[in-house]
Motif scaffolding. Sequence first.
Motif, PDB file in Angstrom:
ATOM      1  N   SER A  36       0.824  -1.206   0.000  1.00  0.00           N
ATOM      2  CA  SER A  36       0.000   0.000   0.000  1.00  0.00           C
ATOM      3  C   SER A  36       0.860   1.258   0.000  1.00  0.00           C
ATOM      4  CB  SER A  36      -0.956   0.004   1.196  1.00  0.00           C
ATOM      5  OG  SER A  36      -0.241   0.060   2.394  1.00  0.00           O
ATOM      6  N   PHE A  37       0.295   2.307  -0.566  1.00  0.00           N
ATOM      7  CA  PHE A  37       0.946   3.608  -0.658  1.00  0.00           C
ATOM      8  C   PHE A  37      -0.020   4.658  -0.132  1.00  0.00           C
ATOM      9  CE2 PHE A  37       2.732   1.048  -4.064  1.00  0.00           C
ATOM     10  CZ  PHE A  37       4.088   1.276  -3.936  1.00  0.00           C
ATOM     11  N   GLN A  38       0.393   5.412   0.872  1.00  0.00           N
ATOM     12  CA  GLN A  38      -0.393   6.540   1.356  1.00  0.00           C
ATOM     13  C   GLN A  38      -0.248   7.688   0.366  1.00  0.00           C
ATOM     14  OE1 GLN A  38      -2.412   6.505   4.092  1.00  0.00           O
ATOM     15  NE2 GLN A  38      -1.867   4.349   4.264  1.00  0.00           N
ATOM     16  N   ILE A  39      -1.329   8.361   0.061  1.00  0.00           N
ATOM     17  CA  ILE A  39      -1.312   9.480  -0.875  1.00  0.00           C
ATOM     18  C   ILE A  39      -1.386  10.776  -0.074  1.00  0.00           C
ATOM     19  CG2 ILE A  39      -2.434  10.530  -2.867  1.00  0.00           C
ATOM     20  CD1 ILE A  39      -1.313   7.644  -3.289  1.00  0.00           C
ATOM     21  N   LEU A  40      -0.417  11.643  -0.304  1.00  0.00           N
ATOM     22  CA  LEU A  40      -0.370  12.910   0.409  1.00  0.00           C
ATOM     23  C   LEU A  40      -1.082  13.997  -0.384  1.00  0.00           C
ATOM     24  CD1 LEU A  40       3.378  12.758   1.503  1.00  0.00           C
ATOM     25  CD2 LEU A  40       1.358  12.043   2.795  1.00  0.00           C
ATOM     26  N   GLU A  41      -1.684  14.931   0.340  1.00  0.00           N
ATOM     27  CA  GLU A  41      -2.358  16.053  -0.309  1.00  0.00           C
ATOM     28  C   GLU A  41      -1.342  16.912  -1.044  1.00  0.00           C
ATOM     29  OE1 GLU A  41      -5.380  18.265   1.867  1.00  0.00           O
ATOM     30  OE2 GLU A  41      -5.040  16.834   3.493  1.00  0.00           O
ATOM     31  N   LYS A  42      -1.751  17.464  -2.169  1.00  0.00           N
ATOM     32  CA  LYS A  42      -0.924  18.415  -2.897  1.00  0.00           C
ATOM     33  C   LYS A  42      -1.831  19.387  -3.623  1.00  0.00           C
ATOM     34  CE  LYS A  42      -0.038  15.662  -7.042  1.00  0.00           C
ATOM     35  NZ  LYS A  42       0.997  15.103  -7.892  1.00  0.00           N
ATOM     36  N   THR A  43      -1.249  20.345  -4.300  1.00  0.00           N
ATOM     37  CA  THR A  43      -2.047  21.410  -4.914  1.00  0.00           C
ATOM     38  C   THR A  43      -2.665  21.014  -6.243  1.00  0.00           C
ATOM     39  OG1 THR A  43      -0.058  22.331  -5.922  1.00  0.00           O
ATOM     40  CG2 THR A  43      -0.728  23.222  -3.778  1.00  0.00           C
ATOM     41  N   GLU A  44      -2.299  19.864  -6.785  1.00  0.00           N
ATOM     42  CA  GLU A  44      -2.860  19.401  -8.053  1.00  0.00           C
ATOM     43  C   GLU A  44      -3.684  18.131  -7.816  1.00  0.00           C
ATOM     44  OE1 GLU A  44       0.179  18.898 -10.974  1.00  0.00           O
ATOM     45  OE2 GLU A  44       1.073  20.835 -10.530  1.00  0.00           O
ATOM     46  N   PRO A  45      -4.741  17.924  -8.595  1.00  0.00           N
ATOM     47  CA  PRO A  45      -5.590  16.752  -8.381  1.00  0.00           C
ATOM     48  C   PRO A  45      -5.002  15.444  -8.914  1.00  0.00           C
ATOM     49  CG  PRO A  45      -6.458  18.074 -10.172  1.00  0.00           C
ATOM     50  CD  PRO A  45      -5.294  18.834  -9.587  1.00  0.00           C
ATOM     51  N   ARG A  46      -4.031  15.510  -9.826  1.00  0.00           N
ATOM     52  CA  ARG A  46      -3.462  14.296 -10.439  1.00  0.00           C
ATOM     53  C   ARG A  46      -2.340  13.735  -9.565  1.00  0.00           C
ATOM     54  NH1 ARG A  46       0.466  12.639 -14.188  1.00  0.00           N
ATOM     55  NH2 ARG A  46      -0.268  10.971 -15.544  1.00  0.00           N
ATOM     56  N   HIS A  47      -2.393  12.423  -9.333  1.00  0.00           N
ATOM     57  CA  HIS A  47      -1.397  11.731  -8.523  1.00  0.00           C
ATOM     58  C   HIS A  47      -0.846  10.553  -9.318  1.00  0.00           C
ATOM     59  CE1 HIS A  47      -2.543  13.814  -4.771  1.00  0.00           C
ATOM     60  NE2 HIS A  47      -3.717  13.889  -5.381  1.00  0.00           N
ATOM     61  N   VAL A  48       0.394  10.164  -9.017  1.00  0.00           N
ATOM     62  CA  VAL A  48       1.046   9.061  -9.719  1.00  0.00           C
ATOM     63  C   VAL A  48       1.733   8.161  -8.688  1.00  0.00           C
ATOM     64  CG1 VAL A  48       2.832   8.436 -11.392  1.00  0.00           C
ATOM     65  CG2 VAL A  48       1.431  10.461 -11.778  1.00  0.00           C
ATOM     66  N   VAL A  49       1.569   6.842  -8.859  1.00  0.00           N
ATOM     67  CA  VAL A  49       2.220   5.847  -8.001  1.00  0.00           C
ATOM     68  C   VAL A  49       3.029   4.924  -8.902  1.00  0.00           C
ATOM     69  CG1 VAL A  49       1.816   3.886  -6.465  1.00  0.00           C
ATOM     70  CG2 VAL A  49       0.426   5.936  -6.243  1.00  0.00           C
ATOM     71  N   SER A  50       4.269   4.665  -8.522  1.00  0.00           N
ATOM     72  CA  SER A  50       5.127   3.771  -9.295  1.00  0.00           C
ATOM     73  C   SER A  50       4.762   2.314  -9.026  1.00  0.00           C
ATOM     74  CB  SER A  50       6.592   4.011  -8.919  1.00  0.00           C
ATOM     75  OG  SER A  50       7.407   3.046  -9.554  1.00  0.00           O
ATOM     76  N   THR A  51       4.771   1.501 -10.075  1.00  0.00           N
ATOM     77  CA  THR A  51       4.550   0.057  -9.938  1.00  0.00           C
ATOM     78  C   THR A  51       5.849  -0.711 -10.197  1.00  0.00           C
ATOM     79  OG1 THR A  51       3.897  -0.136 -12.266  1.00  0.00           O
ATOM     80  CG2 THR A  51       2.133   0.243 -10.658  1.00  0.00           C
ATOM     81  N   GLU A  52       6.943   0.011 -10.238  1.00  0.00           N
ATOM     82  CA  GLU A  52       8.244  -0.553 -10.589  1.00  0.00           C
ATOM     83  C   GLU A  52       8.661  -1.712  -9.680  1.00  0.00           C
ATOM     84  OE1 GLU A  52      12.851   1.040 -10.911  1.00  0.00           O
ATOM     85  OE2 GLU A  52      11.212   2.470 -10.889  1.00  0.00           O
ATOM     86  N   LYS A  53       8.325  -1.668  -8.401  1.00  0.00           N
ATOM     87  CA  LYS A  53       8.773  -2.690  -7.454  1.00  0.00           C
ATOM     88  C   LYS A  53       7.823  -3.876  -7.326  1.00  0.00           C
ATOM     89  CE  LYS A  53      11.618   0.454  -4.859  1.00  0.00           C
ATOM     90  NZ  LYS A  53      11.996   1.001  -3.569  1.00  0.00           N
TER      91      LYS A  53
END
Length: 81
Positions: A36-53
Amino acid sequence: MTYKPTTQQMSFVLPLYFTKAEVVFTKGSGSLENISFQILEKTEPRHVVSTEKLEKGFWLAQLVWSMGRSQYCTEKLIEIA
């Protein structure tokens, strides 16, 4: 949610004022392996999570987020080749 195998990334859009969000990857059916990856708030609505591992195979990606007292979930089955 959009999975791009060429960049090994899962991208998605969240409301700007979400309370809490995470992406959970579960490998195959009947598996207890979760990442699991926690998603942090930021100023833009688009988020990206790496699946590399992530290991090769099929993974269920679940995006869970909340706004106030409401909770939402979306799922997508992806294949890591």
